[in-house]
Scaffold this motif. Structure first.
Motif, PDB file in Angstrom:
ATOM      1  N   MET A   1      23.189  67.739  19.730  1.00 22.02           N
ATOM      2  CA  MET A   1      22.650  66.909  18.731  1.00 22.02           C
ATOM      3  C   MET A   1      22.004  65.920  19.313  1.00 22.02           C
ATOM      4  O   MET A   1      21.785  65.995  21.176  1.00 22.02           O
ATOM      5  N   LYS A   2      20.168  65.375  19.528  1.00 26.95           N
ATOM      6  CA  LYS A   2      19.287  65.240  20.237  1.00 26.95           C
ATOM      7  C   LYS A   2      19.174  64.158  20.367  1.00 26.95           C
ATOM      8  O   LYS A   2      18.840  63.623  19.149  1.00 26.95           O
ATOM      9  N   TYR A   3      18.900  63.425  21.265  1.00 28.29           N
ATOM     10  CA  TYR A   3      18.642  62.235  21.568  1.00 28.29           C
ATOM     11  C   TYR A   3      17.561  61.793  22.292  1.00 28.29           C
ATOM     12  O   TYR A   3      17.063  62.618  23.205  1.00 28.29           O
ATOM     13  N   GLY A   4      17.303  60.505  22.311  1.00 27.42           N
ATOM     14  CA  GLY A   4      16.052  59.429  23.184  1.00 27.42           C
ATOM     15  C   GLY A   4      16.501  58.207  23.025  1.00 27.42           C
ATOM     16  O   GLY A   4      17.001  57.518  22.532  1.00 27.42           O
ATOM     17  N   VAL A   5      15.696  57.794  24.169  1.00 26.71           N
ATOM     18  CA  VAL A   5      15.913  56.247  24.094  1.00 26.71           C
ATOM     19  C   VAL A   5      14.124  55.790  24.141  1.00 26.71           C
ATOM     20  O   VAL A   5      13.728  56.648  24.632  1.00 26.71           O
ATOM     21  N   VAL A   6      14.588  54.757  23.927  1.00 19.51           N
ATOM     22  CA  VAL A   6      12.996  54.086  23.736  1.00 19.51           C
ATOM     23  C   VAL A   6      12.399  52.489  22.923  1.00 19.51           C
ATOM     24  O   VAL A   6      14.290  51.776  23.130  1.00 19.51           O
ATOM     25  N   ALA A   7      11.134  52.006  23.113  1.00 20.15           N
ATOM     26  CA  ALA A   7      10.832  50.648  22.538  1.00 20.15           C
ATOM     27  C   ALA A   7       9.897  51.222  21.634  1.00 20.15           C
ATOM     28  O   ALA A   7       9.237  51.705  22.132  1.00 20.15           O
ATOM     29  N   PHE A   8      10.293  50.351  20.723  1.00 18.56           N
ATOM     30  CA  PHE A   8       9.805  50.353  19.612  1.00 18.56           C
ATOM     31  C   PHE A   8       8.369  48.722  19.752  1.00 18.56           C
ATOM     32  O   PHE A   8       8.997  47.996  19.828  1.00 18.56           O
ATOM     33  N   PRO A   9       7.217  49.397  19.648  1.00 19.25           N
ATOM     34  CA  PRO A   9       6.227  47.773  19.832  1.00 19.25           C
ATOM     35  C   PRO A   9       6.200  47.374  18.440  1.00 19.25           C
ATOM     36  O   PRO A   9       6.697  47.331  17.190  1.00 19.25           O
ATOM     37  N   SER A  10       5.846  46.101  18.738  1.00 17.65           N
ATOM     38  CA  SER A  10       5.593  44.981  17.256  1.00 17.65           C
ATOM     39  C   SER A  10       5.153  45.987  16.677  1.00 17.65           C
ATOM     40  O   SER A  10       4.360  46.940  16.279  1.00 17.65           O
ATOM     41  N   LYS A  11       5.039  45.103  15.145  1.00 14.60           N
ATOM     42  CA  LYS A  11       4.536  45.502  13.605  1.00 14.60           C
ATOM     43  C   LYS A  11       3.161  45.815  13.980  1.00 14.60           C
ATOM     44  O   LYS A  11       2.719  46.335  13.694  1.00 14.60           O
ATOM     45  N   SER A  44      26.547  65.399  23.477  1.00 15.36           N
ATOM     46  CA  SER A  44      28.039  65.830  21.530  1.00 15.36           C
ATOM     47  C   SER A  44      27.834  64.411  21.073  1.00 15.36           C
ATOM     48  O   SER A  44      28.132  63.777  22.407  1.00 15.36           O
ATOM     49  N   ASP A  45      29.708  64.450  20.599  1.00 18.71           N
ATOM     50  CA  ASP A  45      29.885  62.978  19.983  1.00 18.71           C
ATOM     51  C   ASP A  45      29.788  62.528  20.804  1.00 18.71           C
ATOM     52  O   ASP A  45      30.448  61.356  21.391  1.00 18.71           O
ATOM     53  N   THR A  46      31.239  62.991  21.757  1.00 24.86           N
ATOM     54  CA  THR A  46      32.047  62.830  23.173  1.00 24.86           C
ATOM     55  C   THR A  46      31.101  62.157  23.498  1.00 24.86           C
ATOM     56  O   THR A  46      31.559  60.967  24.809  1.00 24.86           O
ATOM     57  N   GLU A  47      29.894  63.179  24.440  1.00 24.49           N
ATOM     58  CA  GLU A  47      29.579  62.003  25.942  1.00 24.49           C
ATOM     59  C   GLU A  47      28.504  61.566  25.379  1.00 24.49           C
ATOM     60  O   GLU A  47      28.139  60.688  25.986  1.00 24.49           O
ATOM     61  N   ILE A  48      27.455  61.618  23.710  1.00 23.10           N
ATOM     62  CA  ILE A  48      26.749  59.818  23.627  1.00 23.10           C
ATOM     63  C   ILE A  48      27.487  58.564  23.484  1.00 23.10           C
ATOM     64  O   ILE A  48      27.304  58.151  23.975  1.00 23.10           O
ATOM     65  N   GLU A  49      29.094  58.835  23.252  1.00 19.68           N
ATOM     66  CA  GLU A  49      29.000  58.088  23.435  1.00 19.68           C
ATOM     67  C   GLU A  49      29.683  57.053  25.117  1.00 19.68           C
ATOM     68  O   GLU A  49      29.771  56.093  24.890  1.00 19.68           O
ATOM     69  N   VAL A  50      30.103  57.816  26.523  1.00 18.38           N
ATOM     70  CA  VAL A  50      30.219  57.393  27.330  1.00 18.38           C
ATOM     71  C   VAL A  50      28.400  56.691  27.617  1.00 18.38           C
ATOM     72  O   VAL A  50      27.891  56.412  28.461  1.00 18.38           O
TER      73      VAL A  50
END
Length: 172
Positions: A1-11, A44-50
């Motif tokens: 599965m594809k993942y990413g890390v972001v910051a959402f700005p204010s509304k 993977s599901d296992t990798e994302i937990e780590v």
């Protein structure tokens, strides 16, 4: 599965970005306006937990930071993307670097340019016209970002939050 890390700005800043994105960004409906801190990666599901535990450790070392959006810029000629510029502060650089250390894997694919995309995937002529217009629109916006979000991509292309992490640490 594809993942990413972001910051959402204010509304408020999201609404401003979306006022352009709905016209100029084909990804408008797939993801909320955001600033990417760790680009797309597979796990993977296992990798994302780590990885999730590693991100939790990172946010414990970093305080909330100020996002200062200062106008519009472009990645042309590399790509016809237009974005809100975000000041590249020491706090942001340190956070980005921490999210790319060995325990989190994958070195950053591109040089870190903090931004919020407002237009992309345009022809060169369309890009030049829109960029000239948007550059004249002034932007000087400050806000505090106090959390990061680990996102994952659904089968239909939409991105959704997997987990949210509060920045609670001591570093700046």
């Amino acid at each position: 599965m594809k993942y990413g890390v972001v910051a959402f700005p204010s509304k408020k800043l999201q609404d401003l970005a979306n006022s352009y994105r709905k016209r100029y960004d084909p990804h408008y409906s797939l993801i909320t306006p955001h600033m990417t801190l760790k680009g797309v990666f597979e796990a993977s599901d296992t990798e994302i937990e780590v990885l999730s535990n590693s991100i939790r450790n990172v946010v414990q070392r970093h305080k909330p930071f100020t996002l200062h959006a200062t106008g519009v810029s472009s990645f042309a000629p590399t790509t016809n993307a237009i974005y809100f510029k975000v000041d590249k502060t020491e706090a942001l650089i340190n956070l980005h670097e921490d999210l790319h250390k060995e325990s989190l894997g994958l070195k950053a694919e591109h040089t870190f340019v903090p931004h919020i995309t407002i237009a992309q995937k345009m022809s060169s002529g369309e890009h030049d016209d829109i960029y000239a217009q948007l550059k004249m629109a002034g932007l000087n916006h400050d806000e505090t970002i106090d959390r990061l979000h680990l996102l994952y991509q659904l089968e239909d292309g939409y991105w959704t939050v997997y987990e949210t992490f509060r920045l609670t640490g001591a570093e700046n």
